[in-house]
Design a protein around this motif. Structure first.
Motif, PDB file in Angstrom:
ATOM      1  N   UNK A   1      57.013 106.963  37.120  1.00  8.20           N
ATOM      2  CA  UNK A   1      56.294 107.583  38.229  1.00  8.20           C
ATOM      3  C   UNK A   1      57.164 108.041  39.376  1.00  8.20           C
ATOM      4  N   UNK A   2      58.466 108.244  39.110  1.00  5.33           N
ATOM      5  CA  UNK A   2      59.362 108.710  40.163  1.00  5.33           C
ATOM      6  C   UNK A   2      59.271 110.220  40.316  1.00  5.33           C
ATOM      7  N   UNK A   3      59.759 110.685  41.444  1.00  2.00           N
ATOM      8  CA  UNK A   3      59.799 112.112  41.722  1.00  2.00           C
ATOM      9  C   UNK A   3      61.242 112.528  41.941  1.00  2.00           C
ATOM     10  N   UNK A   4      61.475 113.804  41.894  1.00  2.35           N
ATOM     11  CA  UNK A   4      62.797 114.323  42.202  1.00  2.35           C
ATOM     12  C   UNK A   4      62.624 115.549  43.076  1.00  2.35           C
TER      13      UNK A   4
ATOM     14  N   UNK B   1      68.716 109.993  37.625  1.00  2.00           N
ATOM     15  CA  UNK B   1      69.397 110.859  38.583  1.00  2.00           C
ATOM     16  C   UNK B   1      70.773 111.267  38.096  1.00  2.00           C
ATOM     17  N   UNK B   2      71.475 110.329  37.465  1.00  2.00           N
ATOM     18  CA  UNK B   2      72.795 110.641  36.920  1.00  2.00           C
ATOM     19  C   UNK B   2      72.730 111.648  35.790  1.00  2.00           C
TER      20      UNK B   2
ATOM     21  N   UNK C   1      75.058 120.091  48.636  1.00  2.00           N
ATOM     22  CA  UNK C   1      74.484 119.808  49.953  1.00  2.00           C
ATOM     23  C   UNK C   1      73.154 120.531  50.139  1.00  2.00           C
ATOM     24  N   UNK C   2      73.105 121.784  49.717  1.00  2.00           N
ATOM     25  CA  UNK C   2      71.857 122.543  49.814  1.00  2.00           C
ATOM     26  C   UNK C   2      70.780 121.889  48.959  1.00  2.00           C
ATOM     27  N   UNK C   3      71.172 121.542  47.736  1.00  2.00           N
ATOM     28  CA  UNK C   3      70.216 120.936  46.814  1.00  2.00           C
ATOM     29  C   UNK C   3      69.707 119.600  47.354  1.00  2.00           C
ATOM     30  N   UNK C   4      70.593 118.825  47.971  1.00  2.00           N
ATOM     31  CA  UNK C   4      70.182 117.527  48.497  1.00  2.00           C
ATOM     32  C   UNK C   4      69.151 117.689  49.610  1.00  2.00           C
ATOM     33  N   UNK C   5      69.370 118.655  50.495  1.00  2.00           N
ATOM     34  CA  UNK C   5      68.425 118.884  51.589  1.00  2.00           C
ATOM     35  C   UNK C   5      67.055 119.289  51.046  1.00  2.00           C
TER      36      UNK C   5
ATOM     37  N   UNK D   1      69.704 111.263  45.483  1.00  2.00           N
ATOM     38  CA  UNK D   1      71.049 111.081  46.040  1.00  2.00           C
ATOM     39  C   UNK D   1      72.089 111.015  44.926  1.00  2.00           C
ATOM     40  N   UNK D   2      71.786 110.269  43.867  1.00  2.00           N
ATOM     41  CA  UNK D   2      72.714 110.176  42.737  1.00  2.00           C
ATOM     42  C   UNK D   2      72.953 111.563  42.135  1.00  2.00           C
TER      43      UNK D   2
END
Length: 201
Positions: free
Chosen positions: A32-35, A113-114, A150-154, A180-181
């Motif tokens: 049930x996680x999101x990304x 995430x990895x 950085x763009x993707x993380x934001x 974050x990973x």
């Protein structure tokens, strides 16, 4: 595809990168996680509509192909379209060959995430993307030198924050960990000019 690699290398990267991303998304879905990005938005919408991840992910990417064609070229766009199609089909149908009965949410966040980060890295290095926000991130990197990670993380964190309305805080925190990973892998390994040939002085 990518002039720096052979057709065989590009095809392998396309299949392997898409497979890694698909498996990461499956891990996220299992607990049930999101990304973030269009994949995260697709997961978000599966919780509020009757459509599958693959259907939504494929549809969400359609408008971004306009930016891709005008800014990144037809070759990049076609490669991206194929990658998006593979991920859309794989996430919806991999359950026929892979069934995960139980997985620790923390492990799913870190490993998922990895896997997504490594898959995206493989795809990016061969001048492809997974559409949507990936196209925007790569465009900003190519045009302005802003790191794609950085763009993707934001953007990813913005999608996860939106999800506060539909999932509990524990899953949100684990989703942030997964994002974050993913983006640390991209930020540390996909830098402008790193893979450009050096000109001898």
């Amino acid at each position: 595809m990518d002039d720096n690699h052979t057709l065989r290398e590009n095809m392998l990267a396309l299949i392997l990168g898409s497979a890694l991303v698909s498996l990461g998304v499956i891990f996220f879905n299992q607990v049930g996680l999101l990304t973030g990005g269009t994949a995260g938005l697709a997961i978000f919408l599966t919780k509020t509509t009757s459509f599958s991840f693959g259907q939504i992910f494929f549809a969400l990417n359609l408008p971004f192909y306009i930016l891709s064609v005008t800014r990144m070229g037809w070759r990049f766009t076609i490669n991206t379209f194929v990658a998006v199609t593979i991920v859309s089909l794989a996430v919806d149908h991999l359950y026929h060959v892979i069934q995960i009965s139980s997985i620790n949410p923390f492990y799913a966040a870190a490993l998922g995430g990895g896997l997504i980060g490594m898959g995206m890295l493989v795809i990016f290095r061969h001048k492809m993307s997974l559409g949507g926000f990936n196209i925007l991130a790569l465009f900003l990197q190519e045009r302005f030198g802003i790191r794609a990670g950085k763009v993707q993380m934001a953007l990813d964190c913005s999608i996860v924050i939106m999800s506060l309305f539909i999932v509990n805080i524990e899953l949100i925190l684990l989703s942030v960990l997964g994002a974050v990973v993913t983006n640390l892998i991209l930020a540390m390994n996909h830098k402008p000019g790193r893979y450009q040939p050096q000109v001898a002085s």
